[in-house]
Design a protein around this motif. Structure first.
Motif, short mmCIF file in Angstrom:
data_model
loop_
_atom_site.label_atom_id
_atom_site.label_comp_id
_atom_site.label_asym_id
_atom_site.label_seq_id
_atom_site.Cartn_x
_atom_site.Cartn_y
_atom_site.Cartn_z
N PRO A 422 0.81 -1.22 0.00
CA PRO A 422 0.00 0.00 0.00
C PRO A 422 0.84 1.26 0.00
N PRO A 423 0.26 2.36 -0.48
CA PRO A 423 0.91 3.66 -0.32
C PRO A 423 0.78 4.13 1.13
N TYR A 424 1.70 4.98 1.55
CA TYR A 424 1.67 5.55 2.90
C TYR A 424 1.94 7.06 2.83
N VAL A 425 1.27 7.78 3.72
CA VAL A 425 1.51 9.21 3.86
C VAL A 425 2.08 9.46 5.26
N GLY A 451 -7.48 2.75 1.49
CA GLY A 451 -6.31 2.00 1.06
C GLY A 451 -4.99 2.72 1.22
N ILE A 452 -4.98 3.86 1.92
CA ILE A 452 -3.75 4.63 2.10
C ILE A 452 -3.36 4.59 3.57
N GLY A 453 -2.15 4.11 3.87
CA GLY A 453 -1.69 4.08 5.25
C GLY A 453 -1.20 5.44 5.71
N VAL A 454 -1.22 5.66 7.02
CA VAL A 454 -0.77 6.92 7.61
C VAL A 454 0.26 6.61 8.69
N ALA A 455 1.35 7.38 8.68
CA ALA A 455 2.38 7.27 9.71
C ALA A 455 2.55 8.64 10.37
N GLU A 638 -6.83 16.67 -1.30
CA GLU A 638 -5.67 15.88 -0.91
C GLU A 638 -5.81 14.44 -1.40
N LEU A 639 -6.99 13.86 -1.23
CA LEU A 639 -7.20 12.49 -1.70
C LEU A 639 -7.04 12.40 -3.22
N SER A 640 -7.54 13.41 -3.93
CA SER A 640 -7.42 13.40 -5.39
C SER A 640 -5.96 13.46 -5.82
N LEU A 641 -5.14 14.24 -5.10
CA LEU A 641 -3.71 14.28 -5.42
C LEU A 641 -3.10 12.88 -5.29
N GLN A 644 -4.22 10.44 -8.05
CA GLN A 644 -3.57 10.64 -9.35
C GLN A 644 -2.12 10.15 -9.34
N VAL A 645 -1.43 10.35 -8.22
CA VAL A 645 -0.02 9.96 -8.16
C VAL A 645 0.14 8.47 -7.91
N PHE A 646 -0.73 7.90 -7.07
CA PHE A 646 -0.59 6.50 -6.65
C PHE A 646 -1.35 5.53 -7.55
N GLY A 647 -2.12 6.05 -8.52
CA GLY A 647 -2.85 5.17 -9.40
C GLY A 647 -4.08 4.57 -8.75
#
Length: 660
Positions: A422-425, A451-455, A638-641, A644-647
């Motif tokens: 997964p992607p992470y922010v 589906g986006i992890g947060v740290a 922010e989610l749209s960014l 677009q970057v993470f597919g």
């Protein structure tokens, strides 16, 4: 839902036997109302829109209200209204009446930490008075405002209790006999977590303060809070040992490597409250905080049982005594705090402190039942969607520890592809002298459920881990914070938790600085979100911010006169030409702490480089967004960014148009 539940109760207090607090209303223009909890448990919003109970003293504000129960049963209320920053007197059934005048000089007159003195017909508070048009043309004193409204017609009716020899002061605390007053003070270039002084003065029969003298603290010692015990002894939280611990008349009560205080970002923050029984209610911990009762005779602390993993720096005690040893109707000692957990938002929590805590602290029931009495958490969504945090400690450069909370992606109805990480922010908190609380945050859930992890990274410089951890950032801002965030992101990728090619960084205020510095000085992140940031140190340090933080960079970077090149070299604006990944810039147009000119200068230096980006500026918003519609727009952008970057392809989200 994340926008509707943004913010939490603050500034709790007792009015007679009732509990009151302030509470946000994002759907009502982001105002804060004053909530009254009646004896029968009914909650009442005391003031309708557009009244906004919020102070702007030092821009971050402070305790904005005071009230007492009158003989006729009606409460007498004094509060600060955000729109004009005047003090108002209010009694239910009537209309608020101004107690202070309007000033046309600079940003006018501002007030915080009101304390009612009905025997003198006054309210004592902190006065912040602008003397010119500049943000640093300001003086602060302790002042007494007449309750009869006579000062509403002229500044001359306000009685100053102190001179302005100190740049910053907190509200006075009167001793039980009314003969002495204490308060905190500090001066540029120190911030309150660097060094404060505890001042003591005698109170004359005419209500004047005499002979103020420093009794504790200094340039290298931070006293976060001070108060009196029921028998007139001086109690304060000092970090002279390297940790904010409690001291009674100068002697340590419970020496531990944990915090019983914190960074004084707002006037009136409280981490302890003495009870009439002699016990002390405390908010304490290392990292996450607990609510407990401290016995000063034994030095033992007994924590309240309950689901809460974090308590905010707001605390009130209602101690009552009984000669016969029989608990009065209000209990032996009622304590009110604001707590939360990863499964619940911030709630108003009440705790009973029982008299046998002192004699039976090891084997019995030393404190009563802790229960929610206000702003009770209500699941806005099915809790199955809530993220589950992992408390982690990572290893950074030079082997240093980095504390973080990791929130893996989580959705009860979806499973990630087996062959896809997964992607992470990485979230960088503000301050930078802040900390990520271990609580339910629906903004985090907004991303983890998609589906986006947060740290959340408590990089070097964060509070909650002692003075040495906090001072890792001294003259290293833009270095240590960036290194720590990158180290956590790369560690998650190396261990197979996150996709190395889909890492992002985001932050607001000082966190916006860290996000921007990370994007311009490292190749770790594929994109980033920068909110109301500091981007140009030279501009910010020479008049582009407010007075409170106008010298903050002397400790974070170094004195500008000594290291001017460092200010230029560290600034993300200097390195805008290095940006090679998409980014989103979010800014409030009324922000006086990190003004829009910082973003505008950054974008101008980006020039015509073909870097996909978007800049969203919001009218009516200041430093931190409070209006529901603003928060919705910012979150969706922010989610749209990231999509677009993470597919990714999240449904129902407007596409953010990125300039190229």
């Amino acid at each position: 839902m994340a926008a509707a539940h943004d913010g939490h109760p603050e500034y709790v207090g007792f009015v007679g036997d009732e509990v009151w607090w302030t509470e946000p209303r994002p759907a009502e223009g982001g105002r804060r109302t004053l909530v009254r909890r009646h004896a029968d448990g009914r909650e009442e919003s005391l003031l309708p829109a557009p009244w906004n109970v919020r102070s702007r003293v030092i821009e971050y504000g402070g305790h904005p209200w005071a009230a007492l129960a009158q003989e006729d049963g009606r409460p007498l209320v004094v509060f600060v209204n955000f729109a004009d920053q005047r003090l108002y007197r209010y009694e239910p059934g009537g209309e608020p009446r101004p107690l202070t005048p309007v000033s046309d000089v600079g940003a006018g007159l501002r007030w915080a930490e009101p304390q009612l003195r009905p025997e003198r017909g006054e309210v004592w508070c902190v006065l912040e008075e602008f003397t010119g048009a500049g943000p640093t043309d300001v003086r602060r004193v302790l002042a007494a405002v007449p309750l009869d409204g006579s000062a509403a017609r002229g500044r001359d009716a306000v009685r100053e209790l102190t001179d302005d020899r100190h740049r910053f002061v907190t509200g006075p605390r009167l001793s039980p006999d009314g003969r002495r007053a204490i308060w905190l003070a500090w001066d540029h270039p120190r911030m309150p977590w660097d060094g404060t002084e505890l001042l003591l003065a005698d109170v004359g029969p005419d209500g004047t303060l005499h002979g103020p003298r420093t009794v504790a603290g200094g340039p290298g010692e931070s006293i976060a809070q001070a108060d009196w015990t029921h028998d007139g002894r001086l109690l304060y939280a000092s970090d002279r040992s390297g940790w904010w611990n409690l001291y009674l008349d100068g002697e340590p009560l419970c020496p531990r490597e944990e915090e019983f205080g914190g960074a004084l970002w707002k006037l009136g923050m409280r981490w302890f409250a003495p009870l009439d029984s002699g016990l002390i209610a405390v908010v304490h911990g290392r990292g996450a905080t607990a609510l407990g009762i401290l016995d000063p005779e034994t030095g033992e602390v007994v924590d309240a049982a309950g689901p809460w993993t974090e308590f905010d720096a707001t605390l009130a005690a209602h101690g009552e005594r009984s000669e016969m040893g029989v608990p009065p109707p209000g209990g032996w000692g009622r304590v009110v705090a604001v707590g939360a957990s990863p499964r619940s938002a911030y709630e108003v929590v009440e705790l009973d402190a029982l008299p046998h805590a002192r004699t039976n602290s090891r084997g019995g029931t030393p404190i009563g039942h802790a229960r929610v009495i206000g702003a009770e958490h209500d699941d806005a969504v099915d809790p199955a969607y809530y993220p589950e945090p992992q408390i982690r400690t990572f290893t950074g450069p030079d082997g240093r520890d980095i504390h973080a909370h990791i929130y893996p992606p989580h959705h009860p109805g979806c499973v990630a592809p087996a062959d896809e990480l997964p992607p992470y922010v990485v979230w960088a908190h503000g301050g930078p002298t802040g900390r990520a609380p271990l609580v339910l945050d629906l903004e985090i859930a907004y991303f983890t459920s998609r589906g986006i992890g947060v740290a959340e990274v408590d990089y070097g410089g964060s509070t909650g881990y002692g003075r040495a951890y906090r001072e890792r950032l001294r003259e290293q801002w833009g270095v240590v914070d960036v290194e720590d965030c990158a180290a956590v992101a790369l560690a998650l990728a190396d261990e197979g938790t996150a996709d190395r090619d889909r890492l992002a960084v985001r932050g607001g205020s000082a966190g916006g600085w860290t996000a921007a510095a990370s994007l311009t000085t490292t190749d770790v992140f594929a994109c980033g979100t920068i909110k109301y940031p500091i981007l140009d140190l030279t501009g910010w340090g020479t008049g582009e911010t407010h007075d409170f933080e106008s010298h903050y960079l002397e400790s974070l970077i170094g004195p500008l006169s000594d290291v001017p090149a460092r200010y230029t070299e560290r600034s993300p604006a200097t390195h805008a030409d290095r940006l090679a990944v998409p980014f989103l810039l979010l800014q409030g147009l009324d922000d006086v702490i990190c003004p829009p000119v910082q973003c505008e200068r950054f974008l101008a230096r980006l020039g015509d480089r073909p870097v996909p980006h978007a800049y969203l500026a919001f009218e009516g918003e200041g430093h931190g967004f409070r209006r529901a519609e603003t928060m919705v727009r910012a979150l969706e952008a922010e989610l749209s960014l990231y999509a677009q970057v993470f597919g990714l392809n999240p449904p129902g989200i407007p596409t953010l148009e990125l300039a190229r």
